[in-house]
Enzyme design. Structure first.
Site, short mmCIF file in Angstrom:
data_model
loop_
_atom_site.label_atom_id
_atom_site.label_comp_id
_atom_site.label_asym_id
_atom_site.label_seq_id
_atom_site.Cartn_x
_atom_site.Cartn_y
_atom_site.Cartn_z
N SER A 73 6.99 35.27 -5.72
CA SER A 73 5.96 35.71 -6.27
C SER A 73 6.38 36.90 -7.05
O SER A 73 6.99 37.69 -6.80
CB SER A 73 4.99 36.05 -5.22
OG SER A 73 3.85 36.89 -6.08
N TYR A 105 1.94 41.18 1.54
CA TYR A 105 2.17 39.97 1.01
C TYR A 105 3.52 40.06 0.07
O TYR A 105 4.29 38.99 0.15
CB TYR A 105 0.83 39.42 -0.07
CG TYR A 105 1.22 38.10 -0.74
CD1 TYR A 105 1.29 36.92 -0.15
CD2 TYR A 105 1.45 38.37 -2.15
CE1 TYR A 105 1.68 35.79 -0.93
CE2 TYR A 105 1.83 37.04 -2.74
CZ TYR A 105 1.79 35.81 -2.23
OH TYR A 105 2.18 34.82 -3.10
#
Length: 339
Positions: A136, A161
């Protein structure tokens, strides 16, 4: 440079197959005549109806097989790998979302760390030809240097995350180094489009604008995102499956790519594109920056261009129009009910 095309004799294992990117990738592979084994736990992070609607599309293809199971269940995963000669693994399953990781950290460790380790072990012991996995743009954290390059240090995540995604990259490096598992990491930049995740801002903005309700604009709209249309994401991944340089690197078969539009858009301009597509002005409520958010994302994609001759190029206007048309057809007409 001659690029190899997808080999439809191989078996592709796609985790997160009922997810946004997973469904679109599986569909593209199936359209190319490939056999796809989909794997997803159908968790309720967002409305399962949307995940089931995506699966309905995939189930129309004869060569699609689906397993409803969790990556944490290593015994089930082992059985799937033993029963099928899986050639390529694309790991897209993960607990998504930056803000949710603040409220529910355990879900991220289980799915993104424990589940991911199980995938690495399957690839190691079952001699998988190539593992591609979702990372990501969040790994860049509060980096000030732009555009974000895969050469940059990413040691300062600002959400759990992001920390799990950075961990995935480190774990892949270890398996590529120790066991020569070819791994290609995919740092996705704010993916949007039809059948997208309802927790994403563009989705909630569209719904609110159409319903005449206010939208929350964080950091007073002074934020930039490298929004990337789903078709561009899939084009990049498809090219990397057979053409990633890790497949010919015997020493360290490991590489990471940014897959982004290479053109950050100001949040207020993005909202304006939605307003234009919907045909209605947004009621804006301004808020400060949220914990875990970053000011700007901006992908440097020269490696992608050099290695697989690809650069995302869908304009924000075209991409948003496609999404809003899908939204109007599927949700406004109640073909698909999302809570």
């Amino acid at each position: 440079m001659d690029l190899k095309t997808i080999d439809n004799e191989k078996i592709y294992f796609v985790t997160g197959a009922a997810g946004f990117i997973g469904m679109h990738l599986s569909k593209r592979l199936l359209e190319n005549g490939c056999k796809v084994i989909g794997y997803d736990n159908l968790n309720d992070y967002y409305d399962v109806n949307l995940k089931k609607a995506r699966l309905d599309i995939l189930n129309e293809y004869e060569k699609f097989v689906f397993h409803k199971a969790d990556l944490v269940d290593k015994n089930y995963l082992e059985k799937v790998f033993k029963d099928s000669k899986i050639n390529i693994v694309i790991n897209l399953a993960a607990q998504a979302g930056v803000r949710y990781s603040i409220d529910n950290p355990d879900a991220y460790i289980q799915s993104n760390i424990v589940g991911y380790l199980n995938i690495l072990e399957m690839c190691r012991h079952h001699k998988v030809e190539h593992l591609l996995y979702a990372s990501s743009s969040s790994v860049y954290g509060a980096n000030k240097k732009i555009p974000f390059s895969t050469e940059d240090r990413v040691d300062n995540p600002v959400s759990l995350y992001a920390a799990t995604k950075k961990s995935n990259e480190l774990m892949a490096h270890t398996y590529s180094h120790l066991y020569k598992v070819p791994t290609t990491g995919l740092r996705f930049f704010t993916v949007y489009g039809p059948y997208g995740r309802p927790d994403m801002a563009y989705y909630s903005f569209t719904k609110a604008i159409m319903d005449g309700k206010p939208i929350k604009v964080f950091n007073n709209g002074d934020m930039y995102r490298d929004f990337t249309y789903i078709d561009d994401i899939i084009d990049g991944v498809i090219r990397l499956i057979e053409n990633s340089p890790v497949l010919s690197n015997k020493e360290l078969p490991y590489k990471i790519y940014n897959i982004g539009n290479n053109k950050p858009e100001k949040l207020l301009d993005f909202i304006q594109a939605i307003e234009m597509a919907v045909g209605k002005e947004a009621i804006k409520e301004y808020y400060p920056m949220q914990p875990g958010d970053v000011y700007q994302t901006y992908a440097e994609v020269s490696d992608l261009v050099q290695d697989v001759l690809f650069k995302p190029d869908t304009s924000i206007e075209d991409g948003i129009n496609s999404f809003v048309n899908w939204y109007k057809t599927h949700l406004s007409n109640h073909h698909l009910v999302i809570k």
